[in-house]
Design an enzyme around this catalytic site. Structure first.
Site, PDB file in Angstrom:
ATOM      1  CE  LYS A 355      -0.614  -0.314   5.021  1.00  0.00           C
ATOM      2  NZ  LYS A 355      -1.507  -0.800   6.074  1.00  0.00           N
ATOM      3  CE1 TYR A 581       9.769  32.375  -0.110  1.00  0.00           C
ATOM      4  CE2 TYR A 581      10.140  30.028   0.231  1.00  0.00           C
ATOM      5  CZ  TYR A 581       9.758  31.075  -0.589  1.00  0.00           C
ATOM      6  OH  TYR A 581       9.366  30.844  -1.862  1.00  0.00           O
TER       7      TYR A 581
END
Ligand SMILES: *Cc1c(COP(=O)(O)O)cnc(C)c1O
Length: 704
Positions: A355, A581
């Site tokens: 999965k 940033y």
């Protein structure tokens, strides 16, 4: 003695072999030296095709011939493409004869002169595979006899045909195939020598190769003087010569070079077209003498193939793994599967949980690798994951562990997927779709997630009465099997008890539970052997634990995934300057700053630099700094070795250092399951780069 440097010699020699095939078809020395040309094109270049057969045999034998189906398919497809590609030339040459003629071309001779290779490899592969099942001695005896029979119809034909019975025999053979260098007589012995993969010391290999090449050359010139050859593909000394050559290549072989492999295929398939075009153009412009010159043809065909190669590069999708990528060690994955399977009791099989893109490892390549390692059952979370595997040709059982909308029942059936019945209502709704579905029943024994409550016997019995549902298995999931504290262990024991009591009741009530399973990775690590048919393992298969917890059973598992990204930019900041940033990084001293091209959109937690995140560069730990961006992050490389283009390791080994998934997950405040399964699809996937041998999945065609 110093070790010689290892290179992908097998792949590099493919290019040499394809060039030798071009030599055979152009005779580049013919204008200058007849004897030299004879030696080069009629003797030496005969090493080429046997080499392709041998590499094929070698890689197929690496996984016990399990990928032969895939290999046949790949060769078959290449053959079909080549047939179409050469059809115009066939038509131009008026080579579309009677039906028997067409069949002979298709199944024995190849539809164009070089394409005999494909029928030969297809048949040779199957024969060698069957022969190899008989054991080495009978296999080589039979292949040897076939080769001798082939010799009699090839370079020794004049001698063999003096015996009337043999002459009749060959007359019959030549009705079916124009030559004995084919899949029956010629190919099997080389497949088997390749499969044996025998290696002698370098010195012995060199000596053996040179001696047998000399012997083969003498043989060739002798036969030429006798003038008895019908063709010159087969020599008595050729197999011996090839065995030594292959040993030589194998002993220096490491890694793979897919580019070389693909180029050799292109050269092999395309060269007759190139020769034909070059010849026609030259005849019109430069004159017949040039057009017929072998060296001209050789150079022109090579040049045109290189040109075609460059042209094709425009259509290639850009390499997605240039900026940041996951490296998957397929050998480790296969090995982990074997270790886990060996830890299970007899009658219990591994169900590989794939999965979330195989926990970030790439579900399709992982499934292929696991199938080759003998895994036959898989589990996924949802319908689309199951379909993706089937689309990629993955066979075996695939169980969907999660809920699937009942309306999609048709898809379940269409793709042969086994669905989990999430509860009684889900079962009824699935049944109402009237699709005849294969399902496993989830029993809730204490996880309180999905499943019919183990105590609700009425609901279970009702599910068995529903039309259209075939219950192949019954399973449950443990909530605290990763924990060894007494309370958790008691809870797990209670879950196990509920599970087996229910299964026992089902059996006594005539409700066949089919295959039962309850362990996931931690169930395997911490519980004694269980009387089950499957163990559903996810995280253990990928060679890591969820966290750093103690486990009862030590299994020798190895991490499969490494995560790397490129250093794309370097600069030096003076004290006081800032980067990124929020100007979150402020240089306190003169700082060399690297920009690494991976960011939070690739699955890293954005606050990793603040949590002490590091990368490895040239085997040294360097700290991440500043604010992580979506696609990039900063690393302080002051005093460290760093250059644009360097690979930085975020997960895995570099030199003597390692960043483990467990350590990184702990740093991120999560478990490896989350960290790995979040690795984004934008990350390239490099399957197998650390293996010394190319993966067997590429065995398919020796030219590929
Ligand atoms: C995810 C999952 C597994 C695999 O768990 P691991 O701990 O990774 O081995 C097994 N069973 C079920 C029902 C799951 O959802």
């Amino acid at each position: 003695m110093k070790d010689a440097k290892k290179r992908p010699l097998l792949d590099h020699f493919r290019v040499a072999a394809a060039l030798l095939v071009l030599v055979i078809h152009t005779s580049p020395l013919a204008a200058w030296t007849a004897a030299g040309d004879f030696w080069l094109a009629r003797i030496f270049a005969r090493l080429a095709v046997p080499f392709f057969f041998m590499t094929s045999g070698y890689f197929l034998a690496q996984n016990n011939w399990r990928s032969i189906g895939h290999a046949l398919k790949k060769s078959g497809v290449l053959y079909a493409v080549s047939i179409l590609l050469y059809l115009p030339l066939n038509l131009h040459a008026g080579q579309l004869g009677s039906l028997p003629d067409i069949l002979r071309r298709l199944f024995a001779d190849g539809t164009f002169y070089h394409l005999w290779y494909f029928p030969a490899i297809l048949l040779g592969m199957v024969l060698a595979w069957r022969l190899s099942r008989l054991g080495a001695v009978p296999a080589f005896a039979i292949a040897g006899i076939l080769y001798l029979a082939g010799l009699g119809g090839d370079s020794y034909y004049g001698l063999a045909a003096e015996v009337p019975a043999l002459k009749t025999f060959y007359a019959f053979v030549f009705q079916i195939a124009s030559y004995t260098r084919n899949g029956l007589f010629f190919a099997p012995v080389f497949f088997l020598i390749g499969a044996a993969g025998r290696q002698w010391s370098r010195r012995v290999s060199w000596a053996g190769f040179l001696l047998s090449l000399t012997a083969m050359s003498a043989e060739g010139f002798w036969l030429r003087r006798l003038d008895v050859s019908r063709h010159d593909s087969m020599y008595l000394f050729l197999p011996l010569c090839m065995a030594f050559l292959f040993s030589l290549l194998l002993s220096g072989n490491q890694g793979e070079d897919r580019t070389a492999r693909r180029f050799s295929v292109l050269l092999f398939i395309l060269h007759p077209w190139c020769i034909a075009v070059a010849r026609t153009l030259a005849a019109r412009t430069l004159g017949e003498a040039v057009a017929d010159n072998g060296l001209f043809q050789f150079c022109a065909a090579l040049g045109m193939t290189v040109f075609a190669w460059k042209l094709l590069a425009y259509w290639e999708p850009p390499r997605s793994n240039a900026r940041a990528w996951r490296e998957i060690d397929a050998a480790a994955l296969a090995r982990n599967a074997a270790v886990l399977q060996a830890a299970l009791p007899k009658g219990c099989a591994l169900m590989a949980v794939l999965k979330a893109n195989a926990y970030g490892h790439g579900a399709i390549p992982a499934a292929r690798c696991l199938r080759k390692a003998g895994v036959r059952a898989f589990a996924v979370a949802c319908l689309s994951e199951g379909i993706a595997l089937r689309r990629a040709g993955i066979r075996g059982a695939i169980l969907i562990l999660g809920w699937t909308p009942p309306e999609d029942a048709r898809q379940l059936r269409r793709w042969h997927l086994t669905q989990t019945v999430a509860d009684a209502a889900h079962g009824r709704a699935l049944s109402a779709q009237k699709q005849r579905l294969h399902v496993h029943l989830a029993l809730d024994t204490g996880m309180n997630r999905l499943g019919v409550s183990a105590g609700d016997r009425e609901a279970i019995a009702e599910l068995y009465r529903l039309p259209g549902l075939r219950i192949d298995g019954v399973f449950s999931h443990l909530a605290v099997s990763d924990s060894l504290d007494p309370e958790s262990e008691a809870y797990t024991a209670q879950q196990l008890q509920r599970f087996y009591q229910t299964v026992d009741w089902m059996r006594s009530a005539g409700l066949d539970p089919g295959s039962i399973h309850i362990q996931a990775s931690y169930g395997l690590w911490n519980l004694p052997e269980q009387p089950c048919q499957y163990a559903r393992t996810g995280i253990a298969l990928y060679g890591v634990q969820s966290g750093g917890e103690e486990v009862r059973r030590k299994l020798d598992l190895r991490p499969v995934l490494s995560l790397r990204a490129r250093v794309v930019h370097l600069q030096t900041l003076e004290a006081g300057e800032t980067a990124g940033y929020g100007r979150a990084f402020r240089a306190e001293r003169k700082t060399r700053l690297a920009v690494v091209s991976i960011g939070y959109a690739d699955g890293l937690p954005r606050d990793l630099p603040q949590r002490g995140g590091e990368v490895l560069l040239h085997g040294r730990r360097c700290p991440m700094v500043g604010r992580m961006c979506m696609d990039q992050l900063f690393v302080d490389v002051t005093g460290a070795e760093a250059a644009p283009g360097d690979a930085a390791t975020l997960l895995g080994c570099d030199g003597g250092e390692a960043i483990t998934a467990e350590a990184l997950a702990a740093q991120c405040g999560t478990i490896t399951n989350e960290l790995l399964s979040r690795l984004g699809p934008r990350l390239g996937l490099r399957f197998n780069p650390r293996r010394s041998n190319p993966p067997a999945s590429n065995a398919s065609n020796p030219l590929s």
